[in-house]
Motif scaffolding. Sequence first.
Motif, short mmCIF file in Angstrom:
data_model
loop_
_atom_site.label_atom_id
_atom_site.label_comp_id
_atom_site.label_asym_id
_atom_site.label_seq_id
_atom_site.Cartn_x
_atom_site.Cartn_y
_atom_site.Cartn_z
N ALA A 9 0.84 -1.19 0.00
CA ALA A 9 0.00 0.00 0.00
C ALA A 9 0.88 1.25 0.00
O ALA A 9 2.00 1.23 0.51
CB ALA A 9 -0.90 0.01 1.23
N LYS A 10 0.36 2.31 -0.59
CA LYS A 10 1.06 3.60 -0.59
C LYS A 10 0.20 4.59 0.18
O LYS A 10 -0.98 4.77 -0.13
CB LYS A 10 1.31 4.08 -2.01
N TYR A 11 0.79 5.23 1.18
CA TYR A 11 0.08 6.19 2.02
C TYR A 11 0.08 7.57 1.37
O TYR A 11 0.87 7.84 0.46
CB TYR A 11 0.75 6.26 3.40
N ALA A 12 -0.79 8.44 1.85
CA ALA A 12 -0.91 9.79 1.30
C ALA A 12 0.40 10.58 1.44
O ALA A 12 0.67 11.46 0.63
CB ALA A 12 -2.05 10.54 1.99
N ASP A 13 1.19 10.26 2.46
CA ASP A 13 2.46 10.98 2.66
C ASP A 13 3.61 10.40 1.84
O ASP A 13 4.75 10.82 1.98
CB ASP A 13 2.83 11.02 4.14
N GLY A 14 3.31 9.41 0.98
CA GLY A 14 4.32 8.85 0.10
C GLY A 14 4.97 7.57 0.61
O GLY A 14 5.65 6.87 -0.14
N ARG A 15 4.79 7.23 1.89
CA ARG A 15 5.35 5.99 2.42
C ARG A 15 4.70 4.79 1.75
O ARG A 15 3.55 4.85 1.35
CB ARG A 15 5.10 5.87 3.93
N GLU A 16 5.45 3.71 1.67
CA GLU A 16 4.92 2.45 1.16
C GLU A 16 5.20 1.37 2.18
O GLU A 16 6.18 1.44 2.93
CB GLU A 16 5.57 2.08 -0.17
#
Length: 81
Positions: A9-16
């Motif tokens: 998954a990719k979070y809104a802050d760019g983390r995966e």
Amino acid sequence: MRIRGQQKAKYADGREGLVGVTEALLIECEGRQTTEDALVTGDAVLIGQVVLEKLDFLVDCKNQRLIPNPAHPDYRITYIL
């Protein structure tokens, strides 16, 4: 709920990262029902846009509530494309 696997998954802050994926859940809100897998990322429960669309609800941000789609307020509509 039972976690049956993991998904990237990719979070809104760019983390995966990898998150747990559940089996199908029955989601009921205001007398409307749908089923959907859930992604497990913590303790908070969030209803995403796909579920809102499947239940045919709109978000009333001003009053912080869900409202039935005014085009068909008494029942949900499923679109087949």
